[in-house]
Motif scaffolding. Sequence first.
Motif, PDB file in Angstrom:
ATOM      1  N   THR A  82     -12.652  43.932  14.327  1.00 49.94           N
ATOM      2  CA  THR A  82     -14.155  43.426  14.297  1.00 49.94           C
ATOM      3  C   THR A  82     -14.704  43.586  15.714  1.00 49.94           C
ATOM      4  O   THR A  82     -15.765  43.954  15.902  1.00 49.94           O
ATOM      5  CB  THR A  82     -14.102  42.030  13.602  1.00 49.94           C
ATOM      6  OG1 THR A  82     -13.481  42.106  12.546  1.00 49.94           O
ATOM      7  CG2 THR A  82     -15.683  41.770  13.744  1.00 49.94           C
ATOM      8  N   LEU A  93     -22.018  45.708  11.059  1.00 48.40           N
ATOM      9  CA  LEU A  93     -21.125  45.505   9.752  1.00 48.40           C
ATOM     10  C   LEU A  93     -22.154  45.381   8.594  1.00 48.40           C
ATOM     11  O   LEU A  93     -23.158  44.755   8.596  1.00 48.40           O
ATOM     12  CB  LEU A  93     -20.281  44.188   9.889  1.00 48.40           C
ATOM     13  CG  LEU A  93     -19.315  44.040  11.013  1.00 48.40           C
ATOM     14  CD1 LEU A  93     -18.484  42.792  10.949  1.00 48.40           C
ATOM     15  CD2 LEU A  93     -18.005  45.133  10.695  1.00 48.40           C
ATOM     16  N   GLN A  97     -19.390  42.144   4.595  1.00 47.29           N
ATOM     17  CA  GLN A  97     -18.216  42.075   5.511  1.00 47.29           C
ATOM     18  C   GLN A  97     -18.262  40.963   6.386  1.00 47.29           C
ATOM     19  O   GLN A  97     -17.332  40.309   6.634  1.00 47.29           O
ATOM     20  CB  GLN A  97     -17.958  43.412   6.135  1.00 47.29           C
ATOM     21  CG  GLN A  97     -17.705  44.730   5.083  1.00 47.29           C
ATOM     22  CD  GLN A  97     -17.860  45.735   5.883  1.00 47.29           C
ATOM     23  OE1 GLN A  97     -18.560  46.266   6.888  1.00 47.29           O
ATOM     24  NE2 GLN A  97     -16.599  46.841   5.407  1.00 47.29           N
ATOM     25  N   ALA A  98     -19.368  40.938   7.075  1.00 46.70           N
ATOM     26  CA  ALA A  98     -19.631  39.985   8.296  1.00 46.70           C
ATOM     27  C   ALA A  98     -19.486  38.581   7.675  1.00 46.70           C
ATOM     28  O   ALA A  98     -18.551  37.746   8.317  1.00 46.70           O
ATOM     29  CB  ALA A  98     -20.925  40.312   8.785  1.00 46.70           C
ATOM     30  N   ARG A 101     -15.596  37.932   6.693  1.00 50.30           N
ATOM     31  CA  ARG A 101     -14.774  37.557   8.104  1.00 50.30           C
ATOM     32  C   ARG A 101     -15.007  36.238   8.615  1.00 50.30           C
ATOM     33  O   ARG A 101     -14.125  35.818   9.206  1.00 50.30           O
ATOM     34  CB  ARG A 101     -14.983  39.035   8.840  1.00 50.30           C
ATOM     35  CG  ARG A 101     -14.371  40.088   8.226  1.00 50.30           C
ATOM     36  CD  ARG A 101     -14.571  41.257   9.224  1.00 50.30           C
ATOM     37  NE  ARG A 101     -14.411  42.694   8.611  1.00 50.30           N
ATOM     38  CZ  ARG A 101     -14.322  43.600   9.199  1.00 50.30           C
ATOM     39  NH1 ARG A 101     -14.747  43.820  10.434  1.00 50.30           N
ATOM     40  NH2 ARG A 101     -13.900  44.712   8.398  1.00 50.30           N
ATOM     41  N   CYS A 162     -17.137  38.096  15.212  1.00 53.41           N
ATOM     42  CA  CYS A 162     -18.239  38.222  14.263  1.00 53.41           C
ATOM     43  C   CYS A 162     -19.617  37.985  14.638  1.00 53.41           C
ATOM     44  O   CYS A 162     -20.769  38.275  14.336  1.00 53.41           O
ATOM     45  CB  CYS A 162     -18.093  37.271  12.934  1.00 53.41           C
ATOM     46  SG  CYS A 162     -16.622  37.709  12.045  1.00 53.41           S
TER      47      CYS A 162
END
Length: 170
Positions: A82, A93, A97-98, A101, A162
């Motif tokens: 990441t 992202l 997905q973000a 995570r 992130c």
Amino acid sequence: MSRDPAHRDPDPDPDERREPAGSLRPTPPLTLVGWAAVGLVCGWALHPVSDRLGVVPPLVTLAQPLALLLLAGILGYVAWVTHRAVHVRRERLEAHQAVNRLVLARASALVAALVAGGYAGYALSWVGDAADQADDRIIGASAACVCALLAVLAAVLLERACRVHDDPDT
């Protein structure tokens, strides 16, 4: 008294029209310490409660620290991937997905802190005990505590990976 449906306020409050900022703060260290403290108390209580109930206290085998080490490795790898994608290659992202995570990082950090505290408390409860396997329990629980702390570190790193910074050029 009913209002006339045609009557509207001329200008609603400007604060109501604003979109939410959409930013999240990192998990505070004090929150992680709090979860670890709860785990510490529960882990320490396991030994005397087991003795009072006449149950044999659990023995920490090699599987528990290895499972936590596997979790730390997976979280560390995802954090590294990441970080490279978001901060090094400047890729965006996908939203899902973000969020996935970030949720994985937060949940793992909190649970791993609780587990680390639990194993630390369990190890401390055996210090000075003359039982046959007290040393084995201290060593196993300490190893699991260290592996859980590695999982906390990896989860915090994933959470930080992130983070995106506002770029005025985009």
